[in-house]
Design an enzyme around this catalytic site. Sequence first.
Site, PDB file in Angstrom:
ATOM      1  N   TRP A  85       0.833  -1.204   0.000  1.00  0.00           N
ATOM      2  CA  TRP A  85       0.000   0.000   0.000  1.00  0.00           C
ATOM      3  C   TRP A  85       0.870   1.258   0.000  1.00  0.00           C
ATOM      4  O   TRP A  85       0.561   2.236  -0.679  1.00  0.00           O
ATOM      5  CB  TRP A  85      -0.941  -0.023   1.189  1.00  0.00           C
ATOM      6  CG  TRP A  85      -2.031   1.002   1.216  1.00  0.00           C
ATOM      7  CD1 TRP A  85      -2.478   1.683   2.315  1.00  0.00           C
ATOM      8  CD2 TRP A  85      -2.876   1.449   0.138  1.00  0.00           C
ATOM      9  NE1 TRP A  85      -3.509   2.519   1.991  1.00  0.00           N
ATOM     10  CE2 TRP A  85      -3.780   2.402   0.656  1.00  0.00           C
ATOM     11  CE3 TRP A  85      -2.940   1.139  -1.218  1.00  0.00           C
ATOM     12  CZ2 TRP A  85      -4.736   3.047  -0.127  1.00  0.00           C
ATOM     13  CZ3 TRP A  85      -3.899   1.785  -2.016  1.00  0.00           C
ATOM     14  CH2 TRP A  85      -4.783   2.725  -1.475  1.00  0.00           C
ATOM     15  N   ARG A  92      13.316   0.763   4.842  1.00  0.00           N
ATOM     16  CA  ARG A  92      13.855   0.426   6.151  1.00  0.00           C
ATOM     17  C   ARG A  92      15.382   0.362   6.141  1.00  0.00           C
ATOM     18  O   ARG A  92      16.038   0.791   7.083  1.00  0.00           O
ATOM     19  CB  ARG A  92      13.276  -0.930   6.588  1.00  0.00           C
ATOM     20  CG  ARG A  92      13.754  -1.430   7.939  1.00  0.00           C
ATOM     21  CD  ARG A  92      13.151  -0.661   9.065  1.00  0.00           C
ATOM     22  NE  ARG A  92      13.522  -1.196  10.360  1.00  0.00           N
ATOM     23  CZ  ARG A  92      13.136  -0.681  11.513  1.00  0.00           C
ATOM     24  NH1 ARG A  92      12.348   0.366  11.526  1.00  0.00           N
ATOM     25  NH2 ARG A  92      13.518  -1.209  12.664  1.00  0.00           N
ATOM     26  N   ARG A  93      15.928  -0.151   5.061  1.00  0.00           N
ATOM     27  CA  ARG A  93      17.379  -0.401   5.011  1.00  0.00           C
ATOM     28  C   ARG A  93      17.971   0.119   3.696  1.00  0.00           C
ATOM     29  O   ARG A  93      17.265   0.236   2.689  1.00  0.00           O
ATOM     30  CB  ARG A  93      17.685  -1.893   5.133  1.00  0.00           C
ATOM     31  CG  ARG A  93      17.105  -2.578   6.350  1.00  0.00           C
ATOM     32  CD  ARG A  93      17.460  -4.063   6.358  1.00  0.00           C
ATOM     33  NE  ARG A  93      17.234  -4.698   5.058  1.00  0.00           N
ATOM     34  CZ  ARG A  93      16.046  -5.164   4.645  1.00  0.00           C
ATOM     35  NH1 ARG A  93      14.984  -5.046   5.423  1.00  0.00           N
ATOM     36  NH2 ARG A  93      15.935  -5.732   3.462  1.00  0.00           N
ATOM     37  N   LYS A 102     -13.173  -3.844  10.270  1.00  0.00           N
ATOM     38  CA  LYS A 102     -13.703  -4.622   9.149  1.00  0.00           C
ATOM     39  C   LYS A 102     -12.823  -5.826   8.847  1.00  0.00           C
ATOM     40  O   LYS A 102     -13.291  -6.827   8.275  1.00  0.00           O
ATOM     41  CB  LYS A 102     -13.899  -3.758   7.910  1.00  0.00           C
ATOM     42  CG  LYS A 102     -12.649  -3.026   7.423  1.00  0.00           C
ATOM     43  CD  LYS A 102     -11.781  -3.834   6.484  1.00  0.00           C
ATOM     44  CE  LYS A 102     -10.500  -3.086   6.166  1.00  0.00           C
ATOM     45  NZ  LYS A 102      -9.614  -3.843   5.266  1.00  0.00           N
ATOM     46  N   SER A 160      -8.095  -9.925  -0.780  1.00  0.00           N
ATOM     47  CA  SER A 160      -8.085  -9.595   0.647  1.00  0.00           C
ATOM     48  C   SER A 160      -7.291 -10.625   1.442  1.00  0.00           C
ATOM     49  O   SER A 160      -7.634 -11.814   1.470  1.00  0.00           O
ATOM     50  CB  SER A 160      -9.521  -9.526   1.184  1.00  0.00           C
ATOM     51  OG  SER A 160      -9.534  -9.531   2.597  1.00  0.00           O
ATOM     52  N   ARG A 161      -6.247 -10.177   2.125  1.00  0.00           N
ATOM     53  CA  ARG A 161      -5.439 -11.088   2.941  1.00  0.00           C
ATOM     54  C   ARG A 161      -6.243 -11.651   4.112  1.00  0.00           C
ATOM     55  O   ARG A 161      -6.118 -12.827   4.459  1.00  0.00           O
ATOM     56  CB  ARG A 161      -4.204 -10.359   3.469  1.00  0.00           C
ATOM     57  CG  ARG A 161      -3.204  -9.971   2.400  1.00  0.00           C
ATOM     58  CD  ARG A 161      -1.926  -9.448   3.009  1.00  0.00           C
ATOM     59  NE  ARG A 161      -2.119  -8.195   3.728  1.00  0.00           N
ATOM     60  CZ  ARG A 161      -2.021  -6.998   3.180  1.00  0.00           C
ATOM     61  NH1 ARG A 161      -1.734  -6.883   1.890  1.00  0.00           N
ATOM     62  NH2 ARG A 161      -2.188  -5.903   3.888  1.00  0.00           N
ATOM     63  N   ASN A 162      -7.050 -10.809   4.747  1.00  0.00           N
ATOM     64  CA  ASN A 162      -7.803 -11.273   5.906  1.00  0.00           C
ATOM     65  C   ASN A 162      -8.856 -12.307   5.514  1.00  0.00           C
ATOM     66  O   ASN A 162      -9.049 -13.307   6.205  1.00  0.00           O
ATOM     67  CB  ASN A 162      -8.456 -10.075   6.614  1.00  0.00           C
ATOM     68  CG  ASN A 162      -7.420  -9.190   7.280  1.00  0.00           C
ATOM     69  OD1 ASN A 162      -6.934  -9.473   8.360  1.00  0.00           O
ATOM     70  ND2 ASN A 162      -7.073  -8.097   6.608  1.00  0.00           N
TER      71      ASN A 162
END
Length: 345
Positions: free
Chosen positions: A24, A44-45, A204, A267-269
């Site tokens: 995202w 991050r790195r 949700k 959707s991962r969830n």
Amino acid sequence: MKCVLTSSLNHDPLPTTVLGATTWGATLAILVARAGVPVRLLCRRADEADELRRAGEHTRRLPGVSFPHDLTLEHDPAAALHDAGLVIVAVPSDRFRENLRRIRHHIPADAVVLSVTKGLELPTGLRMSEVLAEELLNHSPGRFAVLSGPNLAGEVIGGKPALTVVAASDESSRQLVQDTLMSPAFRVYTSDDVVGVELGGSLKNIIALAAGMADGLGAGDNAKAALVTRGLSEIGRLGIAAGAQLMTFAGLAGLGDVMATCSSPLSRNRRVGEELAKGRTLDEILAGMDAVAEGVNTTVAALEMAEKLEVDMPITRLMSRVLFEGLPAAECIPALMERPPRAEW
């Protein structure tokens, strides 16, 4: 026909920094850069930034999608944030505070800080805007904003039409985010209900876990529609008790996000719920995933919030038992159907 992601801003474009090379985060960085706004994606790195720079795309998260000319990759917070007018935080909720602490001294005091994370912090149960307020003490609370809606990254990056809502207490902050993110294929609405937009986007994910289980069990369309409807009722009850506005849950951050997340194979969830219905354990499922399913931690935080606010959340309670106590998914349907009769409202 694919829409072209361009934008006509109502102000001179302000440099934008996106924290987090997540799916995202990268999607929003590309979206804004395609509109001609200078964007820095803060990794991050150093090796991560170098790899993305060499590839010219995010091969792991968004393969085949080239980085626009106006997007640069950074790993140094000072270089990425020194003149940012908008800072978009796109990291998982369990690493949100840690990442903020890494960059907070480099964020300009007048920048708008936008959370696009749909989750609650453990063990505090705080919303991401509350974490922002605790960590960015030099910022006015009006400069904190949150974004939520039916926004599956794969569709947004592909130019398919999508709508979202940004909430902030300060109108100028809402307007800045709206102007920066708006494009012909990504329409941005505004709201002053920060609590409702955040809770709608977070809670949700719990209902998406349950909807995936219903699909995996072959419960049928009637059952899934009822589950999603009653799930939205749970979200609304808890949200209102926490100070949200009722109509927010009938909008993009409520009903809209629930519909997309509970129905899409992206959707991962929902996918985690389907795997639970097959009898797999949570540890097995998460070990095979390359991204975070926010609904897992949110289930814990939501139940703690519901207990404090004395709100009944039967679907969330059952999801917790499936996730953490080994309750077979198939036992959830009779547990819900055999609850004592009551009025709908």
